[in-house]
Design an enzyme around this catalytic site. Structure first.
Site, PDB file in Angstrom:
ATOM      1  N   LYS A  93     -54.130  19.236  85.104  1.00  0.00           N
ATOM      2  CA  LYS A  93     -54.054  19.750  86.478  1.00  0.00           C
ATOM      3  C   LYS A  93     -54.684  18.814  87.496  1.00  0.00           C
ATOM      4  O   LYS A  93     -54.301  18.805  88.651  1.00  0.00           O
ATOM      5  CB  LYS A  93     -54.660  21.141  86.579  1.00  0.00           C
ATOM      6  CG  LYS A  93     -56.037  21.284  86.026  1.00  0.00           C
ATOM      7  CD  LYS A  93     -56.474  22.734  86.078  1.00  0.00           C
ATOM      8  CE  LYS A  93     -57.465  23.056  84.987  1.00  0.00           C
ATOM      9  NZ  LYS A  93     -56.907  23.751  83.867  1.00  0.00           N
ATOM     10  N   LYS A 107     -70.671  13.687  83.692  1.00  0.00           N
ATOM     11  CA  LYS A 107     -70.696  14.525  84.894  1.00  0.00           C
ATOM     12  C   LYS A 107     -71.622  13.951  85.960  1.00  0.00           C
ATOM     13  O   LYS A 107     -71.288  13.964  87.137  1.00  0.00           O
ATOM     14  CB  LYS A 107     -71.130  15.955  84.530  1.00  0.00           C
ATOM     15  CG  LYS A 107     -70.067  16.674  83.725  1.00  0.00           C
ATOM     16  CD  LYS A 107     -69.944  18.126  84.098  1.00  0.00           C
ATOM     17  CE  LYS A 107     -68.635  18.690  83.571  1.00  0.00           C
ATOM     18  NZ  LYS A 107     -68.769  19.886  82.764  1.00  0.00           N
ATOM     19  N   LYS A 109     -51.464  12.216  79.823  1.00  0.00           N
ATOM     20  CA  LYS A 109     -51.477  13.612  79.442  1.00  0.00           C
ATOM     21  C   LYS A 109     -51.132  14.500  80.614  1.00  0.00           C
ATOM     22  O   LYS A 109     -51.458  14.161  81.754  1.00  0.00           O
ATOM     23  CB  LYS A 109     -52.949  13.885  79.085  1.00  0.00           C
ATOM     24  CG  LYS A 109     -53.191  14.778  77.915  1.00  0.00           C
ATOM     25  CD  LYS A 109     -54.662  14.769  77.591  1.00  0.00           C
ATOM     26  CE  LYS A 109     -55.189  16.176  77.742  1.00  0.00           C
ATOM     27  NZ  LYS A 109     -56.436  16.429  77.067  1.00  0.00           N
TER      28      LYS A 109
END
Ligand code: AMP
Length: 331
Positions: free
Chosen positions: A197, A111, A194
């Site tokens: 979104k 992150k 995959k």
């Protein structure tokens, strides 16, 4: 019955990958275990969503999961921030978490690499909040993917540390929930990887997509010029189309196109048309249910109110006992 806790992220709409990779298993799990499902709105604050967006996303994710079949009569479905005990347990567990170990978390490192301008303490202590979510109900199991295994390890460490420090056998050491089935990976429509979104536009088919949208997305799915010899192995993009078809079409339909592939008569346009139809047949009832539930404010508010009440019972009990063990006793 074993207690199981699982978080649902209030980010974006559910797609077929979420459905077949997670939600479908939750629908079975809610009958097999004492399940607590919560919408992780505290967690989502690490990225500072706009208040209106946060509220709308929480509502949408509730409506979508209910439409898929999560049954609030069977499981406990609540919003994380409706349980302030979670915040208290998070504070208490923070005293047992070392900054060094949190900094070594793979997800944290990932992150801060992706967004170096937003390294807030909430991001660092994400595993502590996750531990609080799980330990608040003294859960034995958590349905996690491979990427979350390390977070579960953190939870076990904090639980053991707490028990050791206070000389109690209070918190269990939760392990990954085994669905007893091979977890499926649903491919996207862009020819590789995959369904997700955040991937390229058109890669994911969402449960709210209308028939037209589904058709457009599926017809644009990557294919090639077709096999030139009988019984050739399939390239990845073609395997993906077959994998998607196996999820929503009948065995006969799949077999028909397998045969057509193997004898080189396949027409991908026909196959995609069929896939889009079958996807729509699968999605349509869920889509209609999502619309019905999202427009029923009263129902959603009843579900979360009753969910919070049920969740409060075990949360209150845990926090009271923890306070007592720590020495925060009333005079
Ligand atoms: P996300 O939408 O990335 O927050 O994913 C939520 C959960 O849905 C994941 O933990 C997986 O269990 C599942 N999931 C998401 N995408 C896929 C996919 N393409 N195939 C299988 N499972 C998926």
């Amino acid at each position: 019955m074993e207690t199981v806790v699982s978080g649902i992220r209030p980010t974006g709409n559910l797609h077929l990958g979420n459905y077949f990779g997670a939600v479908k298993n939750f629908l079975k799990m809610q009958h097999d275990a004492n399940c607590y499902f919560f919408v992780a709105d505290y967690h989502s604050l690490t990225t500072h969503p706009h208040p209106d967006n946060l509220n709308a996303s929480v509502k949408q994710v509730l409506a979508e999961n209910l439409a898929c079949g999560l049954n609030p009569e069977i499981c406990t479905l609540y919003v994380q921030s409706d349980l302030p005990e979670v915040a208290e347990l998070y504070l208490l567990l923070n005293m047992l978490a070392y900054t060094g170990e949190l900094e070594r978390s793979v997800t944290f490192k990932e992150k801060i690499r992706k967004d170096p301008n937003n390294v807030n303490a909430g991001l660092l202590t994400y595993p502590v909040l996750m531990a609080a979510d799980i330990l608040i109900h003294k859960a034995a199991k958590v349905p996690v993917g491979k990427d979350q295994e390390q977070h579960l390890e953190f939870t076990r460490n904090f639980a053991v540390r707490f028990n050791h420090l206070y000389g109690v056998e209070f918190f269990p050491q939760p392990v990954a929930y085994n669905f007893g089935v091979q977890l499926v990976k649903v491919p996207g429509l862009d020819g590789s990887g995959k369904m997700g979104k955040s991937e390229a536009e058109g890669n994911a088919v969402f449960l709210i997509d209308e028939h037209d949208t589904i058709k457009k997305k599926v017809m644009r799915a990557v294919t090639d010029s077709g096999p030139t010899e009988p019984n050739q192995p399939k390239p990845e993009a073609i395997t993906n189309i077959f994998t998607l078809m196996k999820l929503v079409s009948s065995n006969d339909t799949v077999q028909h196109f397998e045969d057509a592939y193997n004898n080189c008569t396949i027409r991908y346009g026909d196959m995609k048309k069929q896939l889009a139809e079958d996807m729509n047949i699968f999605i349509a009832p869920i889509r209609e249910k999502i619309k019905e539930i999202s427009s029923d404010e009263k129902y959603i508010s009843k579900v979360v109110r009753e969910g919070a009440e049920k969740a409060h019972e075990s949360a209150r009990k845990t926090v009271q006992e923890v306070r007592n063990i720590i020495g925060m006793r009333s005079f």
